[in-house]
Scaffold this motif. Structure first.
Motif, PDB file in Angstrom:
ATOM      1  N   LEU A 145      29.554 -51.874 -11.390  1.00 43.24           N
ATOM      2  CA  LEU A 145      30.721 -52.007 -10.507  1.00 43.24           C
ATOM      3  C   LEU A 145      31.322 -50.642 -10.222  1.00 43.24           C
ATOM      4  O   LEU A 145      31.815 -50.383  -9.121  1.00 43.24           O
ATOM      5  CB  LEU A 145      31.767 -52.928 -11.150  1.00 43.24           C
ATOM      6  N   LEU A 146      31.264 -49.781 -11.215  1.00 40.25           N
ATOM      7  CA  LEU A 146      31.793 -48.439 -11.015  1.00 40.25           C
ATOM      8  C   LEU A 146      30.920 -47.655 -10.029  1.00 40.25           C
ATOM      9  O   LEU A 146      31.434 -46.882  -9.219  1.00 40.25           O
ATOM     10  CB  LEU A 146      31.889 -47.729 -12.374  1.00 40.25           C
ATOM     11  N   THR A 200      29.334 -48.826  -7.441  1.00 41.79           N
ATOM     12  CA  THR A 200      29.719 -49.230  -6.089  1.00 41.79           C
ATOM     13  C   THR A 200      31.003 -48.525  -5.669  1.00 41.79           C
ATOM     14  O   THR A 200      31.123 -48.017  -4.549  1.00 41.79           O
ATOM     15  CB  THR A 200      29.904 -50.762  -6.020  1.00 41.79           C
ATOM     16  N   GLY A 201      31.962 -48.487  -6.589  1.00 41.75           N
ATOM     17  CA  GLY A 201      33.228 -47.822  -6.288  1.00 41.75           C
ATOM     18  C   GLY A 201      33.033 -46.339  -6.042  1.00 41.75           C
ATOM     19  O   GLY A 201      33.616 -45.765  -5.110  1.00 41.75           O
ATOM     20  N   LEU A 225      24.797 -49.129  -2.974  1.00 40.27           N
ATOM     21  CA  LEU A 225      25.003 -49.465  -1.568  1.00 40.27           C
ATOM     22  C   LEU A 225      23.941 -48.873  -0.649  1.00 40.27           C
ATOM     23  O   LEU A 225      23.810 -49.273   0.494  1.00 40.27           O
ATOM     24  CB  LEU A 225      26.372 -48.949  -1.104  1.00 40.27           C
ATOM     25  N   THR A 240      35.284 -51.926 -17.415  1.00 43.59           N
ATOM     26  CA  THR A 240      34.410 -52.401 -16.344  1.00 43.59           C
ATOM     27  C   THR A 240      32.969 -52.021 -16.657  1.00 43.59           C
ATOM     28  O   THR A 240      32.702 -51.380 -17.673  1.00 43.59           O
ATOM     29  CB  THR A 240      34.864 -51.851 -14.971  1.00 43.59           C
ATOM     30  N   VAL A 273      22.148 -53.142 -11.239  1.00 44.85           N
ATOM     31  CA  VAL A 273      21.912 -54.538 -10.854  1.00 44.85           C
ATOM     32  C   VAL A 273      21.824 -54.615  -9.332  1.00 44.85           C
ATOM     33  O   VAL A 273      22.291 -53.728  -8.620  1.00 44.85           O
ATOM     34  CB  VAL A 273      23.023 -55.474 -11.366  1.00 44.85           C
ATOM     35  N   ALA A 274      21.228 -55.701  -8.862  1.00 44.07           N
ATOM     36  CA  ALA A 274      21.011 -55.857  -7.418  1.00 44.07           C
ATOM     37  C   ALA A 274      22.325 -55.714  -6.657  1.00 44.07           C
ATOM     38  O   ALA A 274      23.374 -56.187  -7.097  1.00 44.07           O
ATOM     39  CB  ALA A 274      20.388 -57.223  -7.145  1.00 44.07           C
ATOM     40  N   ASN A 275      22.261 -55.034  -5.529  1.00 44.10           N
ATOM     41  CA  ASN A 275      23.378 -54.831  -4.594  1.00 44.10           C
ATOM     42  C   ASN A 275      24.432 -53.823  -5.052  1.00 44.10           C
ATOM     43  O   ASN A 275      25.320 -53.490  -4.284  1.00 44.10           O
ATOM     44  CB  ASN A 275      24.115 -56.149  -4.266  1.00 44.10           C
ATOM     45  N   ALA A 276      24.342 -53.364  -6.303  1.00 44.12           N
ATOM     46  CA  ALA A 276      25.385 -52.452  -6.772  1.00 44.12           C
ATOM     47  C   ALA A 276      25.236 -51.095  -6.087  1.00 44.12           C
ATOM     48  O   ALA A 276      26.239 -50.450  -5.758  1.00 44.12           O
ATOM     49  CB  ALA A 276      25.316 -52.294  -8.285  1.00 44.12           C
TER      50      ALA A 276
END
Lengths: 1218, 470
Positions: free
Chosen positions: B41-42, B44-45, B191, B37, B186-189
């Motif tokens: 993404l990580l 965000t998680g 929170l 991944t 990146v944008a929105n990652a």
């Protein structure tokens, strides 16, 4: 009409025979037209000797029976001929000589079928048309009259007359009083002897030293009589019960003689399965095989069951491999949990009436050819086939069952809803007021404010003062439960000619459970089994079955939407009627629709009332499952040469399981309260192919050998798709479709798996002189689930040895058979799929006791490392087993015993090894554990009475298994399944599946550490609190047949295990268990758990107990809030789970007399009445079946927590055969 | 001939076994889960896991031990009665280290992707936040070897002091990384601040201040507090912007769920303290807590629970503060007392009260809101904020702690702050639910006791203070 009788040992079909039969079939019409019936031929010779005259037909039948020869004849042509029965003995059972004598003066002749030693055809002789012609027979068999006489003399010659000093005479009769002729009478230790005459009389001269006489006759038990100086000896002989050599089926589906096997196997006949009237194959096995333990999940229609063979030898699931007609099939039970519904076992898709036999291969040696799938044992199921050269047989069976709840939980009805002795209409518990002290009459209500309007218009206001004294336990119960039933119809047709056989069956099983609504099961099956021979060398067969099953079941267990959880906690003074409707905050207010009324929410004020009203559970929730299953296999055999045979066998097992779950808006639970609908499809597909070559090389005389080499390919794949909506657009719509969900309220998931196994295997069978049998097998196997860094293939060997010592040793006369056997084998368990590589997952973070945060809603979504670390070294776990046993039979096989001892060790046991979570991960699948089992199995069967019209057999099966998890590194305990408070675990040094939970705090001397008030306290650390594994299992089976009546009884017992009585614990906490309704008087000032003093002479609700520091009062505070509650020490709710039950009791009556057959044209009619689970004696556990299992078919047993109830049934069966 | 048979046999056997492993090869890659991944993404998680941890069950369990909640049934009743076992903490512990582990893997991924910089800084702040909390709750915990299974399958335990020091160090590293010009997610990652490094630097300083306060280093706490979240807009909070299934504030989900009836605020120390009808209501002529109480707590059917209505503090889309402007001011107020004395400390408290007067902390309501400035005389004699038996200074400190106690309602920091100060004369007199003692810490989880060979030699009990509080 013509009839071809062909009996016994018709194993081989020969081409010439086919032609002969054809010839006769064509010729017979003419025969009947031209040959006059009723010709009586009397044979002068026979008359002379005062012969016993019988019809030729009867004679031939006798001959067939006595000499095991196949005789083919056309009944029309033999009518009216009478023959002497005595010739059979006279000619010493030589078929040809007897026939020669019988047919000498008749218009008939006979000849052997060329190439056969066993078949003879009787036909009209050409003499009829021409002059006297001697019957055409084998010249060797032709005996002249003179020879006959001399032969006769030979058989009656006594020992040398000079030694004679006395004569003994007497008569031999059979047990039914008939005289028996032709009985050979000999003197033990001397040659010669005599035979009885037509009146059963004999006369024999004895040598001086003669002690005993031996009487023997085919079809009767051998009898030895001590002479004791008597001159007249009358003897009664008993017919031998049919003792056809037992044939069992091995792992590859081949038939084998049980007496030549070096391992033990249990065979359950199809009749035994079907006669149990269980509806499901697994439950039908219960109690019928030693070493096999069946635990039912519940009495829910179609619910699955747990099978345990010889203890648990692996952690990851212990259900045996099922092989149906040589093809492994699926017996999974997906979706089982401690909540939700009891799922089916896929094995139950099989129609029990289709089963010819089930062979339970308990040991490693028996199962070894299935390698990495054989560790839990293999159940080999053989379905029925048509018989060659058989007429069309039609059988129809219809059963009707009447089912009742087995037992109800005892509940108190003394105190009402509330707490601290005060009535409270919204309390969760029944710790309220004394109902008897109430005013009586109608309740005082507050009709000025909020109210509930039920669907039928009834209005409910809040109760201000409870006056009503009505107890609703029974009426609440009756609103939920009923008497269930099932109707089972099955029809089968079978038959065959010389080349082809067929078996076709159709069945329909329809059940309505004891729960009034949404609890049903229907299974419709269709099967065609057919075979065809092509010439002498090639044959093809195919077995195909289709099953459609539909079910609907009610949620259970640890679920607020489960039936019993809400039902049993309902206080005695609450009526569950009018469970759904609208809630109004006041007159004229907007109705809040889809509300349920329950004991905690009597006017529906709560949108989520904590648990369901049981009527809501059964009416407003659905759990459908529809399974379409297709199992088909074909087999091709080719006999290349005398010593080589090739077999190809391939099959597919595929099914689609469509499930849906519906929770009406207003159901309990965060999601369910909005209304929820789930739909899923599981598609399962298994292909299996074997290519086998069998060699029968001739080594040297006395040593028979058979070798086999095979290649096996197996692929299993699965695909699940499921979707869910919550928050219905129209909550009242009966629509079960995603269209009723709002955008954004969807949940979707899918999953697919694929695995393969490939193996090369071989076996060598050696038979030395029919008494020593050696079998060696080996399987090289590769599987896709083995780790990349592990070996690519593993070897699973087995060796078994059997010695029939009665053939070698000098044994007493009563000893009929003895076999000593020993075996050694290795089998395995393959790793779980997808555990070799570390992965990432899209997390849904769950907040214990609360909700979830679903990562896909946030940011761009997320992937994080999965909590399990991949392990590229995974290899199969290996179970090594040694087994030895002794099979003996006594008194002409009347007493049969089998004893087995086994000892096995599973190494490299796979489990998710927990790792310290401070390492960032929680577990890793690894080959780390070790489990040992040893046990004994004992089967004893005895034919108590063996008479023609009265037989009584008695069997006792007993097994004991001891298991220990001998190594479980890095895990003090491994949670297998269960509740959050009590779970079944693997703990080193204990049996697998021990119960784990909260314990009392104890000091070094194991004494309770009491608090200041004298009450025990809960220890901080949990531990082993019980063991659900029974110490032993036993069953007694008996069959009694008298004339047309029969009785079958199966009694089973399991002794010594524990059960966690979680329901009882919870009912104590909720003030519903009867013990909580005791009223005690304090003999002096006593402490209650909450520190309050119960003063001398005070009555209080509860009990008095002394934990070691003097008596204390166990009151509401102890049971509800203290360590005496469900949340307290679980240890105190461990009970003895021992039980004994009448598993089955069948009374049947069958009509199949000649007269009846002629009158009705039916072969037979059977009527049976079966009681199933008639009585259950539980040692300690109350309220449900102690054998019920919260975890369904999972490894864990022995937890009761609001399990759905078990049932008792009365089944009436009618069976017609044509 | 025999040889020929033998050779052909062996050929078949070897051929087939080779074929066997070929037939089954390459099928064990799970088609249902990825095996790689991106760091974004990580991230965000990682963040969502931290939100679950710091705003979920752990705060309820701690709240039962801290006068915020009363357990009325099942597990919560047991916890409330201090019938607590090691296994009760297995989940929280694992969740803590999962956050840490995600941060470690994120750094590795970022390094492999050549993405080091801001994203690594954010990740380190996240890790330090959880590590500090873990040390505060359990004392000595794995730190240097934590979250790296491949290298350390049995992580050793570091002393609580060392962990705090390591956390400070980690936050310094984070600040350095956040000053990098590159590596923004990146944008929105992200929170919280969509990757804004300036905001993250403030969070880092505020966390440093919090953890210095934990160990009693008032000077450093003060210094970093001043560099921290000094404006309401800089608050570090989890947003639950959608009222969707499994996306709402976890308290809202809890009180909508099955265990909603097992726990309530009625009858707690907190309730009596903050409720205008409570027996120990803290309001005075300068203070009206009506709006705040109603914002935090709602009463239905005789039960008071967290206000999960749309405008409540725990409504479906109500944000959950991980580090607030209020906390930062209160840290400064407490630290200032030790560095600069009464007046400076009172100024910070009054700054907070001035903020409260706007009603911003109760969703903008101004009715039932009154927080007039206190003056020194209020804390002495018959002053409204005076406490009998406490000096003027002590009464001020008591007021500050009271404010924190209320601020941390349903937050883990409430439990930690109470344990830090309860032995001081000015500490809040929180009564035990049963017996005479208050639980001092979280128990080591059963999972760790069972599996980690490096677990501490002596396992402390529930009533043993953690080293920094001893």
């Amino acid at each position: 009409m013509y009839k071809i009788r062909q009996l016994m040992f018709f194993n081989h079909m020969y081409k010439p025979l086919g032609l002969v039969l054809l010839f006769y079939i064509m010729g017979i019409g003419q025969t009947q037209a031209t040959y006059p019936n009723g010709i009586s031929v009397t044979l002068s010779e026979q008359k002379k000797n005062g012969a016993t005259l019988i019809s030729l037909q009867k004679g031939l039948e006798l001959l067939i029976k006595e000499t095991r020869t196949g005789i083919i004849y056309e009944p029309g042509i033999i009518k009216g001929i009478q023959v002497n029965q005595q010739a059979i003995v006279q000619y010493n059972y030589s078929t040809e000589r007897i026939l020669n004598a019988w047919l000498k003066n008749s218009p008939l002749t006979f000849n052997k079928i060329s190439g056969s030693t066993n078949y003879i055809i009787v036909r009209r002789s050409e003499r009829d048309a021409q002059a006297e012609v001697r019957p055409k027979i084998d010249q060797r068999a032709a005996v002249s009259k003179d020879e006959e006489v001399s032969n006769m003399q030979k058989t009656t010659v006594s020992p040398s007359p000079t030694l004679q000093d006395r004569i003994v005479e007497g008569r031999v009769v059979s047990s039914d009083g008939q005289t028996v002729s032709g009985v050979s009478v000999s003197i033990e230790g001397f040659g010669g002897g005599t035979v009885t005459d037509a009146q059963g009389r004999y006369r024999i001269a004895l040598p001086e030293a003669a002690q005993r006489l031996i009487f023997s006759n085919l079809g009767y038990e051998r009898h030895v009589e001590t002479i004791n100086g008597r001159r007249t000896i009358e003897i009664t002989l008993y017919p031998v019960a049919k003792q056809i050599e037992e044939v069992v089926v091995d792992a590859l589906g081949f038939e084998r003689k049980a007496d030549a096997l070096g391992y033990s196997t249990s065979q359950i006949g199809g009749g035994q399965i079907a006669s149990s009237m269980e509806g499901s194959v697994i439950n039908g096995m219960a109690g019928k095989a030693s070493g096999v333990r069946i635990s039912r999940t519940s009495g829910d229609p179609g619910a699955g069951s747990h099978i345990q063979i010889r203890g648990a030898s692996t952690i990851g699931g212990i259900q045996p491999l099922i092989v149906l007609d040589g093809i492994p099939i699926d017996n999974s039970s997906s979706g089982n949990s401690t909540e939700g519904v009891n799922q089916q076992s896929r094995l139950n898709d099989i129609n029990p009436d289709d089963i010819e036999s089930m062979d339970i291969l308990k040991g490693a040696a028996a199962a070894a050819l299935w390698g990495s799938r054989a560790s839990n044992g293999v159940i080999v199921i053989t379905t029925k086939k048509g018989k060659a050269n058989d007429k069309l047989n039609i059988s129809f069976k219809s059963s009707y069952s009447y089912d009742q709840i087995l037992e109800r939980h005892p509940l108190q009805s003394t105190f009402g809803q509330g707490n601290a002795g005060i009535y409270n209409s919204t309390s969760q518990q029944a710790w309220g007021d004394l109902i008897a002290d109430r005013f009586g009459g109608s309740d005082v209500i507050d009709n000025t404010g909020a109210f509930f309007r039920a669907a039928n218009g009834n209005i409910y206001y809040p109760v201000v003062e409870k006056r009503d004294q009505t107890i609703y336990h029974d009426s609440n119960f009756d609103q939920v439960f009923q008497n269930g039933y099932f109707l089972d119809n099955s029809l089968s047709l079978s038959g065959g000619d010389s080349r082809a056989t067929y078996f076709v069956s159709l069945s329909d099983f329809k059940q309505d459970g004891i729960i009034r609504n949404n609890s049903d099961y229907r299974r419709t099956t269709f099967r065609v089994n057919a075979s065809r021979k092509f010439g002498e060398k090639i044959s093809l067969s195919t077995n195909t079955a289709y099953t459609l099953s539909n079910s609907n079941r009610i949620r259970k267990g640890n679920s607020s939407s489960g039936l019993y959880l809400g039902m049993l906690r309902t206080p005695p003074d609450f009526n569950i009627l009018d469970y759904e409707g609208e809630y109004y905050t006041g007159a004229g207010a907007t109705p809040q629709r889809n509300r349920q009324r329950g004991s905690r929410s009597p006017i529906g004020a709560l949108a989520n009332p904590g648990w369901n009203n049981p009527l809501w559970t059964i009416h407003n929730q659905e759990n459908f499952s529809r399974v379409n299953r297709f199992i088909s296999s074909f087999q091709f055999n080719a006999k290349a040469t005398d010593w080589m045979e090739v077999m190809l066998r391939s099959g597919v097992d595929t099914y689609i399981d469509e499930r849906n779950a519906y929770f009406a808006t207003g159901s309990v639970g965060q999601l369910q309260s909005l209304g929820r609908y789930d739909e899923s499809k599981e598609m399962d597909y298994e292909i299996n192919a074997d290519a086998i070559t069998i060699f029968r090389p001739k080594l040297y005389a006395g040593l028979h050998s058979e070798m086999l080499v095979g290649f096996n390919f197996n692929q299993r794949s699965n695909q699940d798709i499921s979707g869910m909506i919550t928050g219905f657009i129209d909550p009242d719509s009966p629509l079960r479709n995603f269209v009723n969900g709002r955008a954004g309220s969807y949940g979707l998931s899918n999953n697919r798996t694929l695995r393969r196994n490939a193996a090369l295997y071989s076996s060598v069978d050696l038979n030395y002189q029919d008494y020593l049998f050696l079998m060696l097998t080996g399987r090289f196997e590769s599987a896709s689930t083995f780790g990349e860094l592990a070996k690519s293939s593993f070897f699973f060997p087995s060796a078994t040895l059997a010695w029939q010592f009665h053939r070698n040793l000098e044994l007493p006369d009563y000893f009929s058979f003895g076999k000593l056997r020993a075996s050694f084998a290795m089998v395995g368990v393959e790793p779980v799929m997808y555990r070799t590589i570390s992965q990432f997952s899209a997390p849904t973070y769950s907040d214990s006791n609360g909700g979830n945060l679903e990562s896909s809603w946030f940011g761009n979504g997320a992937f994080v490392p999965a909590n399990r670390v991949g392990n590229p070294y995974l290899r199969p776990e290996i179970k090594t087993e040694f087994e030895t046993g002794l099979d003996m039979r006594f008194i002409s096989n009347r007493l049969r015993t089998s004893f087995t001892y086994y000892n096995n060790k599973t190494t490299d046991v796979l489990f998710d090894v927990p790792i310290p979570s401070s390492s960032g991960y929680t577990n890793m699948q690894d080959n780390a554990g070790e489990i040992k089992n040893w046990g004994v199995e004992l089967d004893v069967n005895y034919d108590v009475v063996r008479k023609n019209d009265f037989t009584w057999t008695l069997g006792v099966l007993w097994d004991h298994n001891r298991n220990v998890v001998s190594r479980l590194p890095d895990a003090e305990s491994l949670n297998l399944d269960g509740l959050s408070g009590v779970s079944g675990r693997a703990v080193q040094g204990y049996q697998l599946g021990v119960l784990w939970g909260k314990k009392w705090l104890r000091d070094a001397n194991n004494a309770l550490v009491l608090d200041v008030n004298g009450f025990p306290q809960v220890a901080e650390a949990q531990g082993v609190i019980g063991d659900p594994n029974p110490a032993w299992r036993g069953s007694a089976l008996t069959t009694l047949r008298y004339k047309n009546f029969a009785m079958d009884v199966v009694i089973e017992t399991m002794q010594g295990g524990n059960i966690f009585a979680g329901t009882y614990a919870s009912l104590l906490q909720y003030g519903m268990a009867p013990e909580t309704a005791n009223i005690s008087v304090a003999p002096y000032d006593m402490m209650a758990w909450n520190g309050q003093v119960v003063t001398q002479g005070t009555e209080f609700r509860g009990n008095i107990e002394d934990f070691g520091a003097g008596p204390v009062a166990l009151d509401e505070s102890w049971y509800r809030q203290g360590p005496g509650s469900y949340a307290g020490a679980s240890e105190q709710f461990i009970q003895d789970a021992s039980w004994t039950r009448i598993q089955q009791l069948t009374l049947s009556y069958s009509l199949q007399s000649e007269k009846f057959r002629n009158m009705t044209k039916l072969q037979g009619v059977e009527l049976a009445l079966t009681g199933r689970n008639l009585f259950v004696w539980a040692k300690e556990f109350r309220g449900n079946d102690p054998n019920s299992n919260l975890s369904g078919i999972g490894t864990v047993r022995g937890i009761d927590y609001f399990n759905n109830p078990a049932t008792r049934s009365y089944v009436f069966t009618l069976k017609l055969t044509y | 001939m025999k040889k020929l048979v033998y050779i052909s046999w062996m050929t078949i056997v070897i051929g087939f076994t080779t074929a066997c492993s070929k037939i089954v090869g390459g099928l064990n890659d799970n088609p249902n889960q990825p095996s790689a991944t991106s760091p974004d993404l990580l991230l965000t998680g990682l963040q969502l896991g931290a939100v679950t941890l710091h705003s979920g069950e752990m705060t309820r369990d701690a709240g039962l031990l801290n006068g915020y909640f009363r357990g009325t049934d099942r597990q919560y009743l047991t916890l409330y009665n201090y019938t607590i076992i090691n296994a009760d903490f297995s989940g929280h512990w694992a969740d803590c280290y999962r956050v840490v582990r995600n941060a470690i893997v994120l750094e590795e991924l970022a390094k492999a992707d050549n993405r080091e910089g801001i994203i690594v800084g954010i990740s380190k702040v996240m890790a330090a936040h959880t590590f500090g909390t873990t040390a505060a709750l359990w004392g000595d915990v794995p730190f240097t070897e934590a979250g790296r299974y491949v290298e350390y399958s049995n992580p050793k335990y570091d002393s609580q002091q060392d962990v705090y020091a390591g956390v400070q160090n980690m936050l310094d590293e984070a600040i350095t990384a956040l000053q990098s010009p590159v590596g923004r997610p990146v944008a929105n990652a992200d929170l919280f601040f969509d990757g804004d490094p300036a905001k993250w630097i403030k969070v880092a300083h505020s966390l440093k201040a919090r953890f210095y306060l934990h160990v009693g280093d008032y000077e450093k706490a003060f210094d970093h507090g001043l560099l921290g979240i000094m404006a309401p807009a800089d608050v570090w909070q989890a947003d639950f912007f959608m009222n969707e299934l499994n996306a709402q504030n976890l308290y809202e989900q809890f009180y909508r769920g099955n265990r909603a009836f097992d726990m309530e605020t009625s009858g707690t120390y907190f309730f009596e303290f903050l409720s205008p009808t409570g027996s120990a209501y803290r309001g005075d002529t300068k203070t009206n807590e009506t709006a705040r109480f109603n914002y935090l707590v709602t009463t239905t059917g005789g039960r008071s629970i967290n206000n999960i209505t749309a405008n409540g503090a725990f409504g479906p889309t109500a944000p959950y503060k991980l580090f607030s402007y209020e906390e930062n001011l209160l840290i400064l107020a407490e630290a200032a007392y030790y560095l600069d004395g009464f007046t400076e400390s009172l100024n910070f408290l009054n700054t907070l009260r001035a903020y409260y007067r706007t009603g911003a902390h109760v969703n903008g309501t101004t009715t039932g809101v009154q927080y007039d400035d206190y003056v020194a005389s209020d804390f002495v004699g018959s002053g409204m904020a005076a406490v009998s038996g406490l000096s003027q200074d002590q009464a001020l400190l008591r007021k500050i702690l009271e404010e924190k106690y209320i601020l941390f309602y349903s937050h883990i920091e409430g439990f930690i702050d109470m344990r830090r100060t309860m032995d001081e004369v000015y500490g809040l007199p929180l009564p035990p639910n049963v017996g005479t003692r208050l639980p001092q810490r979280f128990l080591y989880p059963q999972t760790e006791l069972d599996r980690n060979i490096n677990k501490p030699a002596v396992i402390p009990s529930l009533y043993d203070k953690t080293p920094v509080n001893q």
